[in-house]
Design a protein around this motif. Structure first.
Motif, PDB file in Angstrom:
ATOM      1  N   TRP A  20       0.851  -1.191   0.000  1.00  0.00           N
ATOM      2  CA  TRP A  20       0.000   0.000   0.000  1.00  0.00           C
ATOM      3  C   TRP A  20       0.889   1.243   0.000  1.00  0.00           C
ATOM      4  CZ3 TRP A  20       0.642  -2.827   4.562  1.00  0.00           C
ATOM      5  CH2 TRP A  20       1.121  -2.129   5.659  1.00  0.00           C
ATOM      6  N   GLY A  21       0.261   2.386  -0.139  1.00  0.00           N
ATOM      7  CA  GLY A  21       1.008   3.644  -0.184  1.00  0.00           C
ATOM      8  C   GLY A  21       1.261   4.082  -1.607  1.00  0.00           C
ATOM      9  N   GLY A  22       2.470   4.585  -1.842  1.00  0.00           N
ATOM     10  CA  GLY A  22       2.842   5.015  -3.178  1.00  0.00           C
ATOM     11  C   GLY A  22       2.830   6.516  -3.340  1.00  0.00           C
ATOM     12  N   LYS A  23       3.825   7.036  -4.029  1.00  0.00           N
ATOM     13  CA  LYS A  23       3.968   8.490  -4.194  1.00  0.00           C
ATOM     14  C   LYS A  23       2.882   9.087  -5.084  1.00  0.00           C
ATOM     15  CE  LYS A  23       8.061   7.924  -5.895  1.00  0.00           C
ATOM     16  NZ  LYS A  23       9.426   8.230  -6.370  1.00  0.00           N
ATOM     17  N   ASN A  24       2.282   8.257  -5.953  1.00  0.00           N
ATOM     18  CA  ASN A  24       1.263   8.753  -6.878  1.00  0.00           C
ATOM     19  C   ASN A  24      -0.159   8.428  -6.430  1.00  0.00           C
ATOM     20  OD1 ASN A  24       3.242   9.760  -8.720  1.00  0.00           O
ATOM     21  ND2 ASN A  24       3.568   7.675  -9.458  1.00  0.00           N
ATOM     22  N   ASN A  25      -0.296   7.995  -5.200  1.00  0.00           N
ATOM     23  CA  ASN A  25      -1.620   7.651  -4.700  1.00  0.00           C
ATOM     24  C   ASN A  25      -2.487   8.902  -4.591  1.00  0.00           C
ATOM     25  OD1 ASN A  25      -3.841   6.545  -3.186  1.00  0.00           O
ATOM     26  ND2 ASN A  25      -2.451   4.938  -2.460  1.00  0.00           N
ATOM     27  N   THR A  26      -3.670   8.875  -5.161  1.00  0.00           N
ATOM     28  CA  THR A  26      -4.553  10.047  -5.132  1.00  0.00           C
ATOM     29  C   THR A  26      -5.327  10.165  -3.825  1.00  0.00           C
ATOM     30  OG1 THR A  26      -6.302   8.777  -6.235  1.00  0.00           O
ATOM     31  CG2 THR A  26      -4.813  10.056  -7.634  1.00  0.00           C
ATOM     32  N   ASP A  27      -5.318   9.126  -3.019  1.00  0.00           N
ATOM     33  CA  ASP A  27      -5.950   9.161  -1.702  1.00  0.00           C
ATOM     34  C   ASP A  27      -4.915   9.649  -0.699  1.00  0.00           C
ATOM     35  OD1 ASP A  27      -7.100   8.643   0.800  1.00  0.00           O
ATOM     36  OD2 ASP A  27      -8.108   6.827   0.109  1.00  0.00           O
ATOM     37  N   GLU A  28      -5.105  10.855  -0.166  1.00  0.00           N
ATOM     38  CA  GLU A  28      -4.112  11.462   0.710  1.00  0.00           C
ATOM     39  C   GLU A  28      -3.838  10.612   1.947  1.00  0.00           C
ATOM     40  OE1 GLU A  28      -2.142  14.106   0.312  1.00  0.00           O
ATOM     41  OE2 GLU A  28      -2.930  14.277  -1.731  1.00  0.00           O
ATOM     42  N   ARG A  29      -4.786   9.798   2.354  1.00  0.00           N
ATOM     43  CA  ARG A  29      -4.587   8.949   3.527  1.00  0.00           C
ATOM     44  C   ARG A  29      -3.514   7.892   3.261  1.00  0.00           C
ATOM     45  NH1 ARG A  29     -10.300   6.412   4.268  1.00  0.00           N
ATOM     46  NH2 ARG A  29      -9.845   6.095   2.039  1.00  0.00           N
ATOM     47  N   TYR A  30      -3.423   7.457   2.023  1.00  0.00           N
ATOM     48  CA  TYR A  30      -2.501   6.381   1.677  1.00  0.00           C
ATOM     49  C   TYR A  30      -1.269   6.868   0.914  1.00  0.00           C
ATOM     50  CZ  TYR A  30      -6.046   3.112   3.249  1.00  0.00           C
ATOM     51  OH  TYR A  30      -6.935   2.411   4.035  1.00  0.00           O
ATOM     52  N   LYS A  31      -1.294   8.094   0.475  1.00  0.00           N
ATOM     53  CA  LYS A  31      -0.128   8.622  -0.227  1.00  0.00           C
ATOM     54  C   LYS A  31       1.058   8.710   0.726  1.00  0.00           C
ATOM     55  CE  LYS A  31       1.614  12.691  -2.675  1.00  0.00           C
ATOM     56  NZ  LYS A  31       1.311  14.050  -3.173  1.00  0.00           N
ATOM     57  N   LEU A  32       2.206   8.208   0.271  1.00  0.00           N
ATOM     58  CA  LEU A  32       3.457   8.315   1.013  1.00  0.00           C
ATOM     59  C   LEU A  32       4.493   8.955   0.105  1.00  0.00           C
ATOM     60  CD1 LEU A  32       3.521   4.801   2.738  1.00  0.00           C
ATOM     61  CD2 LEU A  32       2.992   6.992   3.824  1.00  0.00           C
ATOM     62  N   SER A  33       5.050  10.055   0.546  1.00  0.00           N
ATOM     63  CA  SER A  33       6.048  10.773  -0.240  1.00  0.00           C
ATOM     64  C   SER A  33       7.376  10.722   0.497  1.00  0.00           C
ATOM     65  CB  SER A  33       5.600  12.230  -0.454  1.00  0.00           C
ATOM     66  OG  SER A  33       6.552  12.940  -1.224  1.00  0.00           O
ATOM     67  N   ASN A  34       8.287   9.917  -0.025  1.00  0.00           N
ATOM     68  CA  ASN A  34       9.536   9.564   0.636  1.00  0.00           C
ATOM     69  C   ASN A  34       9.216   8.751   1.894  1.00  0.00           C
ATOM     70  OD1 ASN A  34      12.533  11.296   1.860  1.00  0.00           O
ATOM     71  ND2 ASN A  34      12.221   9.194   1.223  1.00  0.00           N
ATOM     72  N   ALA A  35       8.766   7.526   1.660  1.00  0.00           N
ATOM     73  CA  ALA A  35       8.422   6.594   2.747  1.00  0.00           C
ATOM     74  C   ALA A  35       9.698   6.057   3.374  1.00  0.00           C
ATOM     75  CB  ALA A  35       7.560   5.453   2.203  1.00  0.00           C
ATOM     76  N   HIS A  36      10.387   6.928   4.059  1.00  0.00           N
ATOM     77  CA  HIS A  36      11.758   6.690   4.498  1.00  0.00           C
ATOM     78  C   HIS A  36      11.860   5.656   5.603  1.00  0.00           C
ATOM     79  CE1 HIS A  36      15.674   7.736   6.378  1.00  0.00           C
ATOM     80  NE2 HIS A  36      16.024   8.030   5.143  1.00  0.00           N
ATOM     81  N   GLY A  37      10.855   5.573   6.462  1.00  0.00           N
ATOM     82  CA  GLY A  37      10.936   4.676   7.607  1.00  0.00           C
ATOM     83  C   GLY A  37       9.636   3.947   7.854  1.00  0.00           C
ATOM     84  N   VAL A  38       9.748   2.828   8.572  1.00  0.00           N
ATOM     85  CA  VAL A  38       8.568   2.068   8.983  1.00  0.00           C
ATOM     86  C   VAL A  38       8.913   1.360  10.289  1.00  0.00           C
ATOM     87  CG1 VAL A  38       9.230   0.032   7.600  1.00  0.00           C
ATOM     88  CG2 VAL A  38       6.828   0.383   8.241  1.00  0.00           C
ATOM     89  N   ALA A  39       7.933   1.264  11.184  1.00  0.00           N
ATOM     90  CA  ALA A  39       8.132   0.588  12.465  1.00  0.00           C
ATOM     91  C   ALA A  39       6.792   0.045  12.929  1.00  0.00           C
ATOM     92  CB  ALA A  39       8.713   1.545  13.508  1.00  0.00           C
TER      93      ALA A  39
END
Length: 376
Positions: A216-235
C-alpha cells in the motif's frame, strides 16, 4: 541517573538561574552538580527540553578514521547483549558493533554499498538483522552511484539467511519501476514490512519467509490517507499492546502515518518543518531524527546541515534536542527550527538504551561517528 535528573528538574534547568552560553559546538548550560557518575562542567553542551535533556558527547565512538573510515552513519540498533550495531555505507565496512562505552567490538560487510536501514528482531532467542541497501552508494567526487536495492536477513555476524529481491520478479512492480528500499519492520507474527522510500514509496508486506502478501502507499496515490512521499521509515508501534500498528514516515509531507497490520489507514501526525526519518518506539515515546528543516529566514537545499532530533510522548512533541523548544498554540504544533549553533547536523536515526541515553546517527555530517546524548 534519576537523582541527577531530579536535581536538574528541581533547579529549573531551563530557567535563568542557570547560565546559558554559546560555544563552538552549541549552547551550554553551566552547573556544578556532582553525583556518583561524573561532574558536569562548563564545557558541557546540554540539548533538549523539559524532562528530556541530554549532555552531548561527540567523541563517544572510539575508532580510527584511517583504519575504520566512515561515510554516513545511517542507523543503529541495540541487541540483546547490549551491544550497539550500526549500518553505514563505506565500501570498506558496512556494519560496526560497539559496546556502550563506544569501544569498537567488531565490524564486517562490504556487500551493502548503500547500507541504509537496520532492524533487529529476536527470533527464538537469537538476534536477527534485517538490512536494507537502498541501491545508492557514494562514489568518487561524492557522486551517487546506482546499483540494485536489496533487503537481507542476516545473523548479527553477517551470515545471510535470505534476500528479498526486486518486487518486479513477483509481478508487484512493472518493468522499470525502481526498488530502493530504506527500512524494514517486523510484525508480531514475523511479517516483514519493507519501506521502498527511495523508489516507489510503497510499504510492501511479506510473511516471515519473504513471501509477498500485499502493498500500500505510493507516491502517486490520489488518496491522501494512503499517499506516502519519501516513505523513508517504517516501524511497529506497540504502545497500545492490544492494537499494534504500522507507523510509516512520509518525509516530504513532514508526517508520520499509522495503518493497521493489514494496511488500513488509521491517522496522520503532521510535524511542521520537520522532515523526519524512521520512527523509533520506546515505552510511550516516539523518537526520530530530523534530517532537514528550513530556517526562519531564507531557504536551504538538501545538502545543507539543518537537522536535529525530535521526541514525542504519545502524539505530542515534548523535546527537540538540537532544535528549538516545541510550541503548541491552540493545540497545534508550531514550526521547529535547528539551533543556530548546529550541534546536530543531520539527524538520521536514534537508538535508545535502557538508561534512556540516545545514540544519534547522522547522514552527510562530515564523516562523523555517532554521537551520544547522555540523559540527565
Amino acid at each position: 541517573m534519576s537523582s541527577r535528573r531530579n536535581f536538574i528538574k528541581k533547579a529549573g534547568l531551563a530557567s535563568a538561574a542557570l547560565v546559558t552560553s554559546s560555544s563552538a559546538i552549541g549552547p551550554s548550560i553551566i552547573t556544578k552538580k556532582e553525583d556518583s557518575n561524573h561532574l558536569l562542567n562548563e564545557t558541557d553542551t546540554i540539548l533538549g527540553h523539559g524532562d528530556y535533556q541530554y549532555k552531548l558527547v561527540k567523541n563517544w565512538a572510539q575508532i580510527s578514521s584511517t583504519r575504520i573510515p566512515l561515510l554516513n552513519c545511517h542507523e543503529m540498533v541495540m541487541d540483546s547483549k547490549g551491544r550497539l550495531i550500526m549500518i553505514g555505507d563505506h565500501p570498506q565496512n558496512n556494519v560496526l558493533i560497539f559496546d556502550k562505552s563506544g569501544k569498537l567490538l567488531d565490524y564486517w560487510g562490504t556487500a551493502y554499498q548503500g547500507g541504509h536501514g537496520l532492524t533487529l528482531h529476536n527470533e527464538g532467542g537469537e538476534d536477527m538483522l534485517y538490512i536494507t541497501d537502498s541501491g545508492w552508494a557514494q562514489g568518487k567526487n561524492n557522486k551517487m552511484v546506482k546499483h540494485n536495492g536489496r533487503v537481507a536477513k542476516t545473523t548479527v555476524d553477517g551470515r545471510v539467511i535470505f534476500d528479498i529481491g526486486h518486487p518486479q520478479t513477483i509481478g508487484v512492480y512493472k518493468p522499470g519501476d525502481p526498488f530502493c528500499p530504506t527500512e524494514t519492520a517486523i510484525g508480531p507474527n514475523g511479517d516483514i514490512y519493507v519501506a521502498d522510500g527511495y523508489g516507489m514509496d510503497y510499504i510492501i508486506q511479506y510473511d516471515a519467509n519473504g513471501k509477498y502478501i500485499r502493498h500500500w502507499g505510493g507516491k502517486n496515490n490520489t488518496d491522501e490517507r494512503y499517499k506516502l512521499s519519501n516513505a523513508h521509515g517504517v516501524a511497529i508501534d506497540y504502545r497500545d499492546k492490544n492494537n499494534p500498528l504500522v507507523v510509516c514516515t512520509s518525509r516530504n509531507e513532514q508526517s508520520f502515518k499509522w495503518y493497521t497490520l493489514d494496511g488500513k489507514y488509521v491517522k496522520t501526525l503532521h510535524l511542521p518543518n520537520m522532515q523526519v526519518c524512521r520512527p523509533v518506539i520506546d515505552d510511550n515515546n516516539l523518537y526520530a531524527g530530523v534530517c532537514w528543516s528550513q530556517p526562519k529566514v531564507g531557504k536551504t537545499n538538501w545538502k545543507d546541515h539543518t537537522g536535529f532530533v525530535t521526541i514525542m510522548e504519545g502524539d505530542k512533541v515534548v523535546s527537540n534536542p538540537g532544535g528549538t523548544e516545541p510550541i503548541y498554540k491552540d493545540g497545534t504544533l508550531q514550526k521547529s527550527y535547528q539551533l543556530k549553533e548546529k550541534p546536530i547536523l543531520h539527524g538520521h536515526d536514534v537508538c535508545v538504551d535502557e538508561d534512556k541515553n540516545l545514540y544519534i546517527c547522522q547522514w552527510n555530517a562530515n564523516h562523523s561517528t555517532p554521537y551520544k546524548l547522555e540523559r540527565i
